[in-house]
Design an enzyme around this catalytic site. Structure first.
Site, PDB file in Angstrom:
ATOM      1  N   SER A 142       0.840  -1.196   0.000  1.00 51.74           N
ATOM      2  CA  SER A 142       0.000   0.000   0.000  1.00 51.74           C
ATOM      3  C   SER A 142       0.870   1.239   0.000  1.00 51.74           C
ATOM      4  O   SER A 142       2.010   1.219   0.489  1.00 51.74           O
ATOM      5  CB  SER A 142      -0.930   0.004   1.229  1.00 51.74           C
ATOM      6  OG  SER A 142      -1.867   1.067   1.142  1.00 51.74           O
ATOM      7  N   ASP A 143       0.333   2.312  -0.541  1.00 57.75           N
ATOM      8  CA  ASP A 143       1.037   3.596  -0.547  1.00 57.75           C
ATOM      9  C   ASP A 143       0.001   4.705  -0.506  1.00 57.75           C
ATOM     10  O   ASP A 143      -1.060   4.590  -1.128  1.00 57.75           O
ATOM     11  CB  ASP A 143       1.912   3.734  -1.792  1.00 57.75           C
ATOM     12  CG  ASP A 143       2.820   4.945  -1.704  1.00 57.75           C
ATOM     13  OD1 ASP A 143       3.813   4.877  -0.945  1.00 57.75           O
ATOM     14  OD2 ASP A 143       2.541   5.964  -2.363  1.00 57.75           O
ATOM     15  N   THR A 144       0.310   5.770   0.235  1.00 55.95           N
ATOM     16  CA  THR A 144      -0.632   6.874   0.419  1.00 55.95           C
ATOM     17  C   THR A 144       0.046   8.202   0.113  1.00 55.95           C
ATOM     18  O   THR A 144       1.171   8.434   0.540  1.00 55.95           O
ATOM     19  CB  THR A 144      -1.162   6.897   1.867  1.00 55.95           C
ATOM     20  OG1 THR A 144      -1.824   5.662   2.147  1.00 55.95           O
ATOM     21  CG2 THR A 144      -2.151   8.040   2.080  1.00 55.95           C
TER      22      THR A 144
ATOM     23  N   GLY B 160      -3.209   3.678  -2.569  1.00 58.51           N
ATOM     24  CA  GLY B 160      -3.222   2.514  -3.433  1.00 58.51           C
ATOM     25  C   GLY B 160      -3.118   1.260  -2.588  1.00 58.51           C
ATOM     26  O   GLY B 160      -2.671   1.299  -1.440  1.00 58.51           O
TER      27      GLY B 160
END
Length: 198
Positions: free
Chosen positions: A73-75, A110
């Site tokens: 995940s990435d923010t 994501g």
């Protein structure tokens, strides 16, 4: 619920681990080391999906790591189409907070779930709109002094003291914390990793 076997969270973020725990899931935590540089012309949604998939694959490709399902995940915070990552220091953090003061922005997270056995990858991005109140210079300085902003995209943590700045959001709250939980659980269920209510 006993921890499901074989789930690996490719992230060092305690917030993502806590969100999974909130719905009764535990995962082995194995941080991924990937270059998070934004590519030229890359849109925020594509950026976070690409990094989420890269993180999941980076850990899944390590033969010494046991597991079957890998979550990446990435923010990022997006203001007027510009991606705001983690601030490099106090000056940049203060500038980010001033730029977000009294207006709305988007938080884009994501996610990717990779099934090592089948090679299948399920991924996507979720967008939440967040509003900030007008911030005073005293509030900005005080918040910076807590140390909370420095490892957070956009220089704030909605799940921490930063909540004092946020009068409302439109969309997923866990997404702002750093993991679109509803979508991740759905992907895990589709891959056969979990069944929350079996």
């Amino acid at each position: 619920m006993p921890p499901p076997p074989g789930i690996v969270l490719a992230s060092a973020s305690p917030r993502r681990r806590e969100l999974l725990a909130q719905v009764g899931l535990s995962a082995e935590v194995v941080p991924a080391d990937v270059d998070e540089t934004v590519l030229t012309g890359e849109f925020p949604e594509r950026h976070v999906i690409r990094l989420s998939e890269a993180k999941a694959m980076a850990v899944a490709c390590r033969p010494e790591v046991a597991g079957r399902w890998f979550i990446g995940s990435d923010t990022v915070v997006v203001r007027d189409g510009s991606i705001l990552g983690k601030p490099s220091g106090a000056e940049e953090a203060a500038a980010m907070l001033r730029s977000l003061s009294g207006r709305s922005h988007e938080v884009v997270s994501g996610y990717a779930v990779h099934d090592r056995d089948s090679g299948r990858m399920l991924s996507g991005a979720v967008v939440t709109r967040v509003w900030f109140k007008m911030l005073t210079e005293r509030e900005i300085a005080g918040y910076l002094a807590t140390g909370e902003p420095y490892d957070k995209a956009g220089a704030y943590a909605i799940q921490g003291l930063g909540a004092f700045m946020v009068p409302r959001i439109e969309g997923s709250y866990p997404n702002v914390v750093g993991l679109p939980l509803c979508e991740v659980i759905a992907a895990l269920e589709e891959c056969g990793a979990v069944n929350l209510f079996s």
